[in-house]
Design an enzyme around this catalytic site. Structure first.
Site, PDB file in Angstrom:
ATOM      1  N   TYR A  32      26.181  48.969  42.135  1.00  0.00           N
ATOM      2  CA  TYR A  32      26.667  49.101  43.505  1.00  0.00           C
ATOM      3  C   TYR A  32      27.084  50.530  43.794  1.00  0.00           C
ATOM      4  O   TYR A  32      27.206  51.359  42.880  1.00  0.00           O
ATOM      5  CB  TYR A  32      27.819  48.127  43.763  1.00  0.00           C
ATOM      6  CG  TYR A  32      29.169  48.527  43.182  1.00  0.00           C
ATOM      7  CD1 TYR A  32      29.400  48.484  41.808  1.00  0.00           C
ATOM      8  CD2 TYR A  32      30.208  48.954  44.007  1.00  0.00           C
ATOM      9  CE1 TYR A  32      30.633  48.845  41.282  1.00  0.00           C
ATOM     10  CE2 TYR A  32      31.442  49.318  43.485  1.00  0.00           C
ATOM     11  CZ  TYR A  32      31.649  49.259  42.124  1.00  0.00           C
ATOM     12  OH  TYR A  32      32.867  49.625  41.601  1.00  0.00           O
ATOM     13  N   GLU A 180      40.583  56.338  33.141  1.00  0.00           N
ATOM     14  CA  GLU A 180      40.553  56.470  34.604  1.00  0.00           C
ATOM     15  C   GLU A 180      41.357  55.335  35.220  1.00  0.00           C
ATOM     16  O   GLU A 180      41.892  54.484  34.517  1.00  0.00           O
ATOM     17  CB  GLU A 180      39.112  56.479  35.121  1.00  0.00           C
ATOM     18  CG  GLU A 180      38.312  55.249  34.714  1.00  0.00           C
ATOM     19  CD  GLU A 180      36.823  55.338  35.054  1.00  0.00           C
ATOM     20  OE1 GLU A 180      36.450  56.051  35.995  1.00  0.00           O
ATOM     21  OE2 GLU A 180      36.050  54.653  34.357  1.00  0.00           O
ATOM     22  N   LEU A 204      33.409  56.558  34.914  1.00  0.00           N
ATOM     23  CA  LEU A 204      32.424  56.682  35.982  1.00  0.00           C
ATOM     24  C   LEU A 204      32.382  58.140  36.442  1.00  0.00           C
ATOM     25  O   LEU A 204      33.428  58.781  36.585  1.00  0.00           O
ATOM     26  CB  LEU A 204      32.790  55.774  37.159  1.00  0.00           C
ATOM     27  CG  LEU A 204      31.700  55.756  38.230  1.00  0.00           C
ATOM     28  CD1 LEU A 204      30.509  54.923  37.777  1.00  0.00           C
ATOM     29  CD2 LEU A 204      32.227  55.251  39.550  1.00  0.00           C
TER      30      LEU A 204
END
Ligand code: PDD
Length: 284
Positions: A32, A180, A204
């Site tokens: 996504y 993160e 990411l």
């Protein structure tokens, strides 16, 4: 009611149906992107499309993203849903093989592609002035966090744990080092130096991260890309998080410890300002 996009069609949200055999539903076999809309325009569009293609390739999904077609669909959804500020969510799954099987279906099985808009104030939010509180949790995700897959159960659990502990979000920690946030990249500032984890399979590769680090260099701020410990974060002068819809959000408390003065700091504020200025100019 929203108009959404499903496999080539613009339809009302309540008419958009996906098969129970879809690989996205059964195996979280999908990727996504979330692209932010400001002034009715798309922020960082090309970065999102490039990362989408990379995620598809990494999962051996046989689909070539057509940038022009994607841009046109994004714009059409913004127009049809009259979005001034908000996001466009895009998901591609390996499609519907007609049954459940761990093995991938034949490569020519059509993908499923879904896109929808979410209206949300993104510029001038209360978070900009108040900041966010985070708590640390173990990072229990899989080893390929560089791929933007829809398997978001652990980040979702971590977010709920943060809320239960009176905070807004969680920073995930692996071997003593912060990876993160649940849906954002993490930064600390010490003696004027910005420290954020280097790119690897552990995090990411944020589109906002890339742009914010470019802004930091334009502002001649010092940047160190390396893992930082939770203790370093407790002792930081300032902390913030970046994501498409949050830009740079100040972090004012970590595990109940005030960061610096406990108020949003000047480095994050400056970066947010320049980030917005540059990306509004470049918006599509
Ligand atoms: N999340 N790290 C993780 C784990 C994320 O899920 C995200 C984005 C980021 C920031 O990436 P970017 O700057 O490209 O948005 C970092 C999106 C916004 C989401 O899941 O809603």
């Amino acid at each position: 009611m929203r108009t959404v996009y499903l496999n080539g069609e613009y339809i009302p949200e309540n008419e958009a149906n996906v098969s129970i055999f879809d690989r996205g539903f059964l195996f979280a076999d999908g990727v996504y992107e979330v692209t932010t809309v400001v002034d009715g325009k798309l922020i960082g569009f090309d970065g999102h499309i490039e990362r989408l293609q990379r995620s598809l390739n990494e999962l051996q999904m046989n689909h070539k993203v057509d940038r022009e077609e994607m841009l046109q669909i994004h714009r059409e959804l913004v127009t049809r849903n009259n979005i001034d500020q908000g996001m466009i969510y895009l998901q591609i799954t390996r499609g519907n093989p007609g049954d459940r099987d761990f093995a991938f279906p034949p490569a020519d099985t059509p993908i499923t592609i879904v896109m929808f808009t979410q209206e949300k104030q993104v510029v001038g939010t209360s978070v900009e002035t108040k900041g966010l509180k985070v708590v640390s949790v173990d990072d229990l995700r899989w080893g390929r966090r560089d791929i933007k897959t829809v398997q978001l159960l652990y980040p979702s659990l971590a977010k709920m744990e943060a809320k239960a502990r009176g905070a807004d979000d969680a920073w995930m920690v692996q071997d003593g080092f912060v990876t993160e946030g649940t849906s954002n990249n993490a930064y600390i500032v010490k003696n004027g130096k910005i420290i954020t984890r280097n790119l690897s399979n552990d995090i990411l590769h944020g589109i906002t991260r890339k742009s914010v680090l470019e802004c930091a260099r334009l502002l001649q701020m010092e940047v160190e890309e390396r893992p930082f410990t939770l203790d370093e974060a407790y002792g930081a002068d300032e902390a913030f998080a970046t994501s498409a819809s949050g830009f740079t959000n100040p972090i004012v408390e970590i595990d109940g410890n005030k960061v610096g003065s406990g108020a949003p700091g000047p480095v994050g504020d400056k970066l947010r300002g320049l980030y917005l200025e540059e990306n509004r100019k470049a918006a599509l």
